[in-house]
Design an enzyme around this catalytic site. Structure first.
Site, PDB file in Angstrom:
ATOM      1  N   ASP A  68      21.233 -43.531  93.000  1.00  0.00           N
ATOM      2  CA  ASP A  68      20.669 -42.721  91.925  1.00  0.00           C
ATOM      3  C   ASP A  68      21.802 -42.261  91.011  1.00  0.00           C
ATOM      4  O   ASP A  68      22.788 -41.687  91.472  1.00  0.00           O
ATOM      5  CB  ASP A  68      19.957 -41.508  92.537  1.00  0.00           C
ATOM      6  CG  ASP A  68      19.063 -40.836  91.546  1.00  0.00           C
ATOM      7  OD1 ASP A  68      17.880 -41.186  91.506  1.00  0.00           O
ATOM      8  OD2 ASP A  68      19.553 -39.977  90.789  1.00  0.00           O
ATOM      9  N   GLU A 102      16.372 -44.195  86.924  1.00  0.00           N
ATOM     10  CA  GLU A 102      17.818 -44.356  87.089  1.00  0.00           C
ATOM     11  C   GLU A 102      18.153 -44.707  88.539  1.00  0.00           C
ATOM     12  O   GLU A 102      19.253 -44.476  88.997  1.00  0.00           O
ATOM     13  CB  GLU A 102      18.547 -43.092  86.632  1.00  0.00           C
ATOM     14  CG  GLU A 102      18.389 -41.869  87.538  1.00  0.00           C
ATOM     15  CD  GLU A 102      17.221 -40.975  87.150  1.00  0.00           C
ATOM     16  OE1 GLU A 102      16.215 -41.493  86.635  1.00  0.00           O
ATOM     17  OE2 GLU A 102      17.316 -39.765  87.395  1.00  0.00           O
ATOM     18  N   ASP A 121      20.291 -46.286  78.025  1.00  0.00           N
ATOM     19  CA  ASP A 121      19.998 -47.675  78.409  1.00  0.00           C
ATOM     20  C   ASP A 121      21.284 -48.443  78.659  1.00  0.00           C
ATOM     21  O   ASP A 121      21.412 -49.185  79.635  1.00  0.00           O
ATOM     22  CB  ASP A 121      19.193 -48.373  77.301  1.00  0.00           C
ATOM     23  CG  ASP A 121      17.753 -47.886  77.264  1.00  0.00           C
ATOM     24  OD1 ASP A 121      17.383 -47.132  78.183  1.00  0.00           O
ATOM     25  OD2 ASP A 121      17.028 -48.258  76.333  1.00  0.00           O
TER      26      ASP A 121
END
Ligand code: C2E
Ligand code: MG
Ligand code: MG
Length: 696
Positions: A299, A343, A316
Site C-alpha cells: 500500500d 494504491e 497516476d
C-alpha cells in the site's frame, strides 16, 4: 501489394490459371508462398486478396488442389475401372461375337492402369503424373474397347453402341478432377476418335451427322461444365481461406479482449480479476502439489495526501513508477504482480520459507523507497513516497481457505501501517493482534451489544484548583461469553479494523447520555472517539439524533480523539469536528505526545483540552523527563488549550500538578474507573441532602 479485386476478377484469374502453363516451379517457390500465406493467416487479420498477389494465390490453390487430387486419384480410378469392367455385360449382350476380345481388353487396360497408379502412389510421384495415368487409362480404355468392337459383325448394334464413347469424354471432363487443360486434351482425343469411328461406321449420312453434332455438343458442354467446376473450386478455396483468416481475426480479437479485461489500464499490470484467478491457481498448486507461496500486499503510504497535493495526474504517474519498479523487482522471483485497487498492489510468489518471504517483502519496501519520488507534505518527517507491506505465506493448518491468506496479508499490512509505515510486516499467527483470537474477537464484537457483553465504566476527572469532580471519562469494557474481561488495548484495534467501532461508538454515546447525563448524575462526560468514526459520513448527524432523543445538550459531552498512527488529517475529519462543535460538543486531544501528528493537529483544530499522556508524568523521576514534561506543558499552554494530565497515581505527582498549575487531572490517585451505578447512587444521596442543588 495488389489491389482489392472483385470475386469475378478472381474468377478470371482462376480461369487463366486453369488454361495456362504454371509459370512457377514447385518446390522452393511453393514453400516461399506457403510461408507467406501462413504469415498472412497468422498475422494481422486482413482480406487475403489484398494481402497476397494473384500469382501467390494461384500457386497456393494449385498446391491445395494437388493434395486433394492425390487423395482422390486412387478411389476415382478404382471406381472407374470397376464400372468399365461391369460394362463387359453390355459387350456380351450387344456384340457377343467379339465380346471375348473386348472383355480381355477391358481387363488388360483396367489392370495396367491400376497397377501403374498404385506403383506411382508408392513412389510418391506428383499429382500431375497420377492425373496423366488416369487420363491415359481413359484413352486406352476407350481404344481397348473400340478396336475389337468395330470388328463385330453386329453392325447395327455397333453403330448404336459407339455412342457410349461419350461416357469416356464425360469421365475426362466431369468424373476426374483433372486440371482444365488435361481434361480438355483428353476429351478432345476422345472426340477425335469418335469422329474417326463415326466416319467408318456403316450408317446413313443423317445418322452420322446427328452423332457428330451430338459428340461436339457433348464435348462443348462437358468442357464448359468442367471450366465452371474448376472456377467454383477456386472460389471455394478463396472462401475457405477467407474464413480461416476471419476465424483467426475473431480469435485474435477475443484474445485481445480477454487481455484487456485482465489488465489494469493505468499501470499495465494484471488487474484484480486476473490476480484473483492466479491466486486460485497458486492455491490449488499448494493444495495438490504442496507448492507453497506468499501473498504480499503493498500500500502506497499517504497516497490520498499525495493526490491532494500534486493532483491526480501526478498521482497516476506515481503509481506507474511504483508499478514498473515492483514489476522489475518481481522478475527476479518466480512471481506475479497485480494492482489490487487504488494504491494497493499485490505480489504472489512461489516460496514457503519465512526468511524468503521476509526478504522479498523488505525488498519491495526498499524498492519503492529507492525511487525517491518526492512527497513533501506527509506529516511523518519523510519527504518521499514509501510503501507499507504486509505478507502472508502458506502454512499447514486446519480449515485452510483461499481467502484466509489474503486476509492474513491484510492484517500484516495493517500492522505495518500501525508500526509507522514504510516497513514490511509478516503475518505472525502467534501474535494476538493477528491471531485467530482476533478473529474470535471480531465475531464477539458483532454480538457484543445484543448479548450485553459490552459496558462502560467511568473514571473521574478532577479540577486541580477546586478539587471538584470536573467530568468523567467513559471507558469501554468487553467481556467474553464466559465472563472473562478483554482489555480495550486488544478489542478496540479489532473493532477499528473491522468497522465494529461505528456501532459500538454510537452505543457508547447513547449509553453515556442515558446512564449519566440525562439524569444529571455528572456534569460532563468525555467519550473516546476513534478517527474511523469521525471519517464516517453522517457521524455528527447520528450524534445529534442521540442528543435529541435523550434530551441532553451537546455541551455536556466531550469527545477524546487520539493522535493515533492511523490518523491522517482528512478533510472529512475536519468537517465532522466542526459539525460536532456546532452541536456544542467539546473536542479534547487524548494521549498527546505519543503520536507524530500531534503538533500539526494542534495547529489545525482548536481543542478545548489537551490530555498529556501519562508516560510523560511517569518519566518525571529523571531531570530529563521533568524538563520534557515542563516543555510540553509550556507548549500546550502557549497554544491556549486547557491541560489535563493523565495517570496521576500518587500524592507527590498531584503536588507537582498543582505546582505546574495544571487545570485537570485524571488517574488512579483521583479515582479508578467505576460503573455508572456508583455515580447514580452518589447523586441520589446528594439530591436527598441538598435538594436545591441542580448539579455536582
Ligand atoms: P485512554 O482514553 O487514554 O484511557 C485512559 C486509560 O488509562 C484507561 O485504560 C484507564 O484505565 C487508564 N488509566 C487511568 N488512570 C490511570 C493511572 O493512573 N495509571 C495507569 N497506569 N492507567 C490509568 P483502558 O480503560 O484500558 O483504556 C485504554 C484505551 O482504550 C483508552 O485510552 C482509549 O484509547 C481506548 N478506549 C477505551 N474505551 C474506549 C471507547 O469507548 N472508544 C474508543 N474509541 N476507545 C476506547
Ligand atoms: Mg481517553
Ligand atoms: Mg488517554
Amino acid at each position: 501489394m495488389s489491389h482489392p479485386r472483385s470475386r469475378s476478377a478472381l474468377g478470371a484469374e482462376a480461369a487463366n490459371e486453369f488454361g495456362s502453363r504454371n509459370p512457377l516451379q514447385p518446390g522452393f517457390v511453393n514453400e516461399r508462398v506457403s510461408s507467406r500465406v501462413a504469415d498472412v493467416v497468422d498475422s494481422e487479420p486482413h482480406d487475403p486478396r489484398q494481402e497476397l498477389g494473384a500469382a501467390e494465390l494461384r500457386i497456393l490453390y494449385r498446391k491445395e488442389a494437388e493434395a486433394t487430387r492425390r487423395v482422390e486419384a486412387r478411389p476415382g480410378l478404382w471406381i472407374a475401372v470397376a464400372i468399365y469392367l461391369l460394362f463387359s455385360a453390355m459387350d456380351l449382350l450387344l456384340i457377343p461375337d467379339v465380346a471375348a476380345y473386348t472383355i480381355e481388353a477391358r481387363f488388360a487396360v483396367g489392370l495396367a492402369a491400376l497397377l501403374t497408379l498404385e506403383a506411382q502412389l508408392r513412389r510418391g510421384v506428383g499429382a500431375e503424373w497420377l492425373d496423366v495415368t488416369c487420363a491415359a487409362a481413359i484413352i486406352f480404355g476407350y481404344l481397348g474397347w473400340l478396336c475389337p468392337t468395330i470388328l463385330s459383325a453386329e453392325k447395327e448394334s455397333v453403330s448404336y453402341y459407339m455412342v457410349f464413347g461419350t461416357i469416356f469424354m464425360m469421365g475426362a471432363n466431369l468424373f476426374f478432377t483433372f486440371r482444365f487443360k488435361l481434361s480438355v486434351v483428353t476429351s478432345a482425343i476422345i472426340l477425335f476418335l469418335l469422329f474417326i469411328v463415326n466416319y467408318f461406321v456403316p450408317s446413313t449420312p443423317t445418322y452420322k451427322l446427328i452423332l457428330a453434332i451430338f459428340y461436339i455438343s457433348c464435348f462443348t458442354f462437358t468442357s464448359y461444365v468442367n471450366w465452371k467446376l474448376n472456377e467454383e473450386r477456386y472460389n471455394v478455396f478463396l472462401n475457405a481461406l477467407e474464413a480461416k483468416i476471419q476465424h483467426r481475426e475473431a480469435t485474435e480479437r477475443g484474445k485481445a479482449l480477454l487481455r484487456l479485461s485482465r489488465t489494469d489500464p493505468l499501470t499495465g499490470l494484471e488487474n484484480r480479476r486476473a490476480i484473483d484467478e492466479k491466486l486460485r491457481d497458486y492455491w490449488s498448486d499448494w493444495q495438490k502439489l504442496g507448492a507453497g507461496f506468499a501473498a504480499i500486499l503493498i500500500d502506497v503510504d499517504f497516497f490520498k495526501k499525495f493526490n491532494d497535493c500534486y493532483g491526480h495526474q501526478e498521482g497516476d504517474c506515481c503509481l506507474i513508477h511504483v508499478a514498473n519498479a515492483l514489476s522489475d523487482l518481481i522478475k527476479g522471483y518466480d512471481g506475479s504482480i497485480g494492482r489490487y485497487g487504488g494504491e494497493e498492489f499485490i505480489v504472489l510468489a512461489r516460496m514457503d520459507k519465512k526468511d524468503q518471504v521476509a526478504d522479498l517483502a523488505e525488498a519491495i519496501c526498499r524498492t519503492v523507497e529507492n525511487l525517491a519520488l518526492t512527497h513533501e507534505l506527509r506529516r511523518d518527517g519523510i519527504s518521499i513516497v514509501t510503501a507499507s507491506v504486509g505478507a502472508a505465506f502458506t502454512r499447514k493448518q486446519s480449515g485452510a481457505k483461499l481467502e484466509k491468506i489474503i486476509h492474513e496479508a491484510d492484517r500484516a499490512l495493517y500492522l505495518a501501517k500501525a508500526s509507522g509505515r514504510n516497513c514490511a510486516r509478516l503475518f505472525d499467527p502467534t501474535d494476538p493482534q493477528s491471531s485467530d483470537e482476533s478473529e474470535n474477537l471480531a465475531a464477539l464484537l458483532k454480538i457484543a451489544i445484543g448479548q450485553d457483553l459490552v459496558s462502560l465504566v467511568y473514571q473521574p476527572i478532577q479540577d486541580v484548583k477546586s478539587g471538584r469532580l470536573e467530568a468523567v471519562e467513559a471507558l469501554m469494557r468487553l467481556k467474553m461469553l464466559d465472563g472473562t474481561l478483554v482489555p480495550p488495548s486488544l478489542f478496540i484495534p479489532v473493532a477499528e479494523r473491522t468497522g465494529a467501532i461505528l456501532e459500538l461508538g454510537r452505543w457508547a454515546i447513547r449509553t453515556v447520555c442515558t446512564e449519566l447525563l440525562a439524569g444529571d448524575h455528572v456534569r460532563v462526560v468525555s467519550v473516546n472517539v476513534s478517527p474511523i468514526q469521525l471519517k464516517t459520513p453522517g457521524f455528527a448527524a447520528s450524534v445529534a439524533t442521540i442528543l435529541g432523543e435523550t434530551g441532553v445538550t451537546g455541551n455536556r459531552l466531550a469527545f477524546e480523539i487520539t493522535e493515533g498512527l492511523e490518523m491522517e488529517m482528512h478533510s472529512d475529519i475536519l468537517r465532522c469536528i466542526s459539525d460536532l462543535k456546532l452541536l456544542g460538543i467539546k473536542i479534547w486531544l487524548d494521549d498527546f505526545g505519543t503520536g507524530f501528528a500531534g503538533l500539526s493537529w494542534l495547529r489545525l483544530i482548536d481543542f478545548d483540552t489537551v490530555k498529556i499522556d501519562r508516560s510523560f508524568l511517569h518519566d518525571c523521576a529523571t531531570p530529563k523527563g521533568m524538563a520534557m514534561l515542563q516543555d510540553i506543558i509550556a507548549l500546550v499552554r502557549n497554544r491556549g488549550h486547557k491541560i489535563l494530565v493523565e495517570g496521576v497515581e500518587t500524592e507527590q505527582q498531584m503536588g507537582l500538578m498543582r505546582e505546574y498549575g495544571i487545570d485537570k487531572v485524571q488517574g488512579f490517585h483521583v479515582g479508578r474507573p467505576i460503573p455508572a451505578a456508583n455515580f447514580q447512587a452518589k447523586r441520589a444521596i446528594q439530591k436527598r441532602a441538598f435538594p436545591v442543588l441542580k448539579s455536582a
